[in-house]
Design a protein around this motif. Structure first.
Motif, short mmCIF file in Angstrom:
data_model
loop_
_atom_site.label_atom_id
_atom_site.label_comp_id
_atom_site.label_asym_id
_atom_site.label_seq_id
_atom_site.Cartn_x
_atom_site.Cartn_y
_atom_site.Cartn_z
N SER A 54 -22.96 53.78 21.67
CA SER A 54 -23.26 54.55 20.46
C SER A 54 -22.77 53.85 19.21
CB SER A 54 -22.61 55.93 20.56
OG SER A 54 -23.10 56.61 21.68
N GLY A 55 -22.39 52.57 19.33
CA GLY A 55 -21.91 51.83 18.19
C GLY A 55 -20.42 51.97 17.94
N GLU A 56 -19.72 52.71 18.82
CA GLU A 56 -18.28 52.89 18.65
C GLU A 56 -17.54 51.60 19.01
OE1 GLU A 56 -18.98 54.08 22.97
OE2 GLU A 56 -20.09 54.20 21.10
N VAL A 57 -16.40 51.40 18.37
CA VAL A 57 -15.59 50.23 18.64
C VAL A 57 -14.84 50.43 19.95
CG1 VAL A 57 -13.65 48.82 17.82
CG2 VAL A 57 -15.34 49.70 16.20
N VAL A 58 -14.91 49.44 20.84
CA VAL A 58 -14.23 49.48 22.13
C VAL A 58 -13.20 48.36 22.15
CG1 VAL A 58 -14.51 49.27 24.63
CG2 VAL A 58 -16.28 50.39 23.27
N VAL A 59 -11.94 48.70 22.42
CA VAL A 59 -10.86 47.72 22.47
C VAL A 59 -10.33 47.66 23.90
CG1 VAL A 59 -8.56 47.16 21.61
CG2 VAL A 59 -10.24 48.17 20.08
N ARG A 60 -10.23 46.43 24.41
CA ARG A 60 -9.71 46.22 25.77
C ARG A 60 -8.69 45.09 25.69
NH1 ARG A 60 -11.42 42.76 29.89
NH2 ARG A 60 -13.14 42.10 28.57
N ASP A 61 -7.50 45.33 26.21
CA ASP A 61 -6.45 44.31 26.23
C ASP A 61 -6.32 43.72 27.62
OD1 ASP A 61 -5.83 44.80 23.54
OD2 ASP A 61 -4.42 46.38 24.07
N THR A 62 -6.12 42.39 27.68
CA THR A 62 -5.91 41.72 28.96
C THR A 62 -4.77 40.71 28.81
OG1 THR A 62 -7.43 39.87 28.54
CG2 THR A 62 -8.37 41.85 29.54
N ASP A 63 -4.20 40.32 29.97
CA ASP A 63 -3.25 39.22 29.91
C ASP A 63 -4.06 37.92 29.76
OD1 ASP A 63 -4.18 38.45 32.47
OD2 ASP A 63 -2.40 39.21 33.49
N LEU A 64 -3.40 36.80 29.69
CA LEU A 64 -4.10 35.54 29.44
C LEU A 64 -5.01 35.13 30.59
CD1 LEU A 64 -1.25 33.54 27.68
CD2 LEU A 64 -3.07 34.93 26.66
N ASP A 65 -4.83 35.74 31.77
CA ASP A 65 -5.69 35.44 32.92
C ASP A 65 -6.85 36.42 33.05
OD1 ASP A 65 -4.19 33.21 33.76
OD2 ASP A 65 -2.75 34.53 34.75
N GLY A 66 -6.93 37.43 32.17
CA GLY A 66 -8.02 38.40 32.19
C GLY A 66 -7.73 39.70 32.90
N ALA A 67 -6.52 39.88 33.43
CA ALA A 67 -6.16 41.14 34.08
C ALA A 67 -5.85 42.20 33.01
CB ALA A 67 -4.94 40.94 34.98
N PRO A 68 -6.11 43.48 33.28
CA PRO A 68 -5.79 44.54 32.32
C PRO A 68 -4.33 44.45 31.87
CG PRO A 68 -7.04 45.43 34.14
CD PRO A 68 -6.69 44.02 34.51
N TYR A 69 -4.10 44.78 30.61
CA TYR A 69 -2.75 44.66 30.05
C TYR A 69 -2.47 45.83 29.12
CZ TYR A 69 1.26 42.60 27.70
OH TYR A 69 2.51 42.36 27.20
N ASP A 70 -1.27 46.40 29.21
CA ASP A 70 -0.82 47.46 28.31
C ASP A 70 0.27 46.89 27.41
OD1 ASP A 70 -2.43 49.59 29.26
OD2 ASP A 70 -1.09 49.79 31.00
N PRO A 71 -0.01 46.73 26.11
CA PRO A 71 0.99 46.17 25.20
C PRO A 71 2.24 47.05 25.14
CG PRO A 71 -1.16 46.20 24.15
CD PRO A 71 -1.27 46.99 25.43
N SER A 72 3.39 46.40 24.90
CA SER A 72 4.67 47.09 24.76
C SER A 72 5.28 46.79 23.40
CB SER A 72 5.65 46.61 25.84
OG SER A 72 5.16 46.90 27.12
N GLY A 73 5.80 47.80 22.76
CA GLY A 73 6.46 47.59 21.48
C GLY A 73 5.48 47.28 20.37
N THR A 74 5.93 46.54 19.40
CA THR A 74 5.12 46.20 18.23
C THR A 74 4.12 45.10 18.58
OG1 THR A 74 6.96 46.76 16.78
CG2 THR A 74 5.23 45.38 15.85
#
Length: 81
Positions: A54-74
């Motif tokens: 629908s044109g919405e912005v989708v953000v996905r974080d990964t580690d440097l190898d492409g595995a899912p990643y959850d950022p911590s802190g700032t």
């Protein structure tokens, strides 16, 4: 848009089409850009930004190898050590 101000799209077979089929949609350029390299308290990671159906912005974080990643802190630019 072309140099002569005409507008068209290229279909999945690489053929020029003058009109967009009803089932298709236009999204902003760069919907699959090179990921951003960011940093959190654990080090660098990749942030992939794209556009959903629908044109919405989708953000996905990964580690440097492409595995899912959850950022911590700032989260900050990778250049900000």
């Amino acid at each position: 848009m072309c140099c002569d101000d005409s507008v068209y799209y290229i279909d999945e077979d690489g053929q020029r089409q003058e009109t967009l089929p009803e089932s298709f949609r236009i999204v902003p350029c760069g919907s699959h850009p090179i990921p951003l390299v960011l940093r959190d308290e654990n080090g660098p990671f990749l942030r992939h930004v794209s556009y959903g159906p629908s044109g919405e912005v989708v953000v996905r974080d990964t580690d440097l190898d492409g595995a899912p990643y959850d950022p911590s802190g700032t989260v900050r630019a990778n250049s900000d050590q």
